[in-house]
Design an enzyme around this catalytic site. Structure first.
Site, PDB file in Angstrom:
ATOM      1  N   CYS A  57       0.926  -1.046  -0.183  1.00 34.54           N
ATOM      2  CA  CYS A  57       0.065  -0.101   0.105  1.00 34.54           C
ATOM      3  C   CYS A  57       0.926   1.404   0.048  1.00 34.54           C
ATOM      4  O   CYS A  57       1.459   1.651   0.879  1.00 34.54           O
ATOM      5  CB  CYS A  57      -1.009   0.048   1.182  1.00 34.54           C
ATOM      6  SG  CYS A  57      -1.764   1.550   1.650  1.00 34.54           S
ATOM      7  N   CYS A  60       0.138   3.844   2.792  1.00 34.79           N
ATOM      8  CA  CYS A  60       0.508   3.240   4.092  1.00 34.79           C
ATOM      9  C   CYS A  60       2.107   3.806   4.198  1.00 34.79           C
ATOM     10  O   CYS A  60       2.446   4.061   5.313  1.00 34.79           O
ATOM     11  CB  CYS A  60       0.381   1.825   4.131  1.00 34.79           C
ATOM     12  SG  CYS A  60      -1.101   1.184   3.922  1.00 34.79           S
TER      13      CYS A  60
END
Length: 162
Positions: A57, A60
């Site tokens: 991600c 993230c």
């Protein structure tokens, strides 16, 4: 009960079971979720940010420096940050953490029990819990400084209410 009402009732239960946690909901038990790693000793009475993330991600990666900064700024004020990794392989999580170290607690939801209970469908997704364990704020995705400012405002609001 007629067959149509029974089918409708089952459909409504299915929708309710799959909707994401929302503001006002009690957050699912962390202890019952069979998470890998060490949970913080005592979360009772603390403000907790539960951040679901994965190694693949991109947002993230951008969120970790902010979460580290928030941890440093608020840990001594009763705020706990808990990163919940959802990677299939522990090695993927470990590789991510070597490149993006976390100063806050990280656990892994290998069995996807907590992810299923919270019905996470966006990475990252963060829940800010009040001192009673209720969801007070939900963040789907991470949007840089905008999300950081929201976190600070929300944490400060909960600290004042404590």
């Amino acid at each position: 009960m007629s067959l149509n009402k029974a089918v409708l009732a089952l459909a409504l239960l299915a929708v309710a079971a799959t909707s994401q946690l929302k503001v006002g909901d009690a957050f699912p038990s962390l202890a019952d979720s069979k998470l890998e790693g060490q949970l913080p000793a005592d979360l009772a009475g603390k403000i907790v940010i539960v951040d679901f993330w994965a190694s693949w991600c991109s947002p993230c990666k951008a969120s970790f420096p902010v979460l580290n900064e928030l941890h440093q700024q608020y840990a001594d004020k009763g705020v706990v940050i808990l990163g919940v990794n959802v990677d299939e392989k522990r090695a993927d999580m470990d590789g991510f953490l070597k490149q993006h170290p976390a100063t806050f607690t990280i656990v892994r939801d290998a069995e996807k029990k907590l992810v299923a209970r919270a019905n996470i469908n966006t990475m990252p997704t963060s829940f800010i819990l009040d001192a009673t364990g209720k969801v007070r704020f939900v963040h789907n995705g991470f949007h840089g400084d905008t999300t950081k400012k929201q976190y600070i405002t929300e944490i400060d609001e909960l600290l004042k209410a404590k």
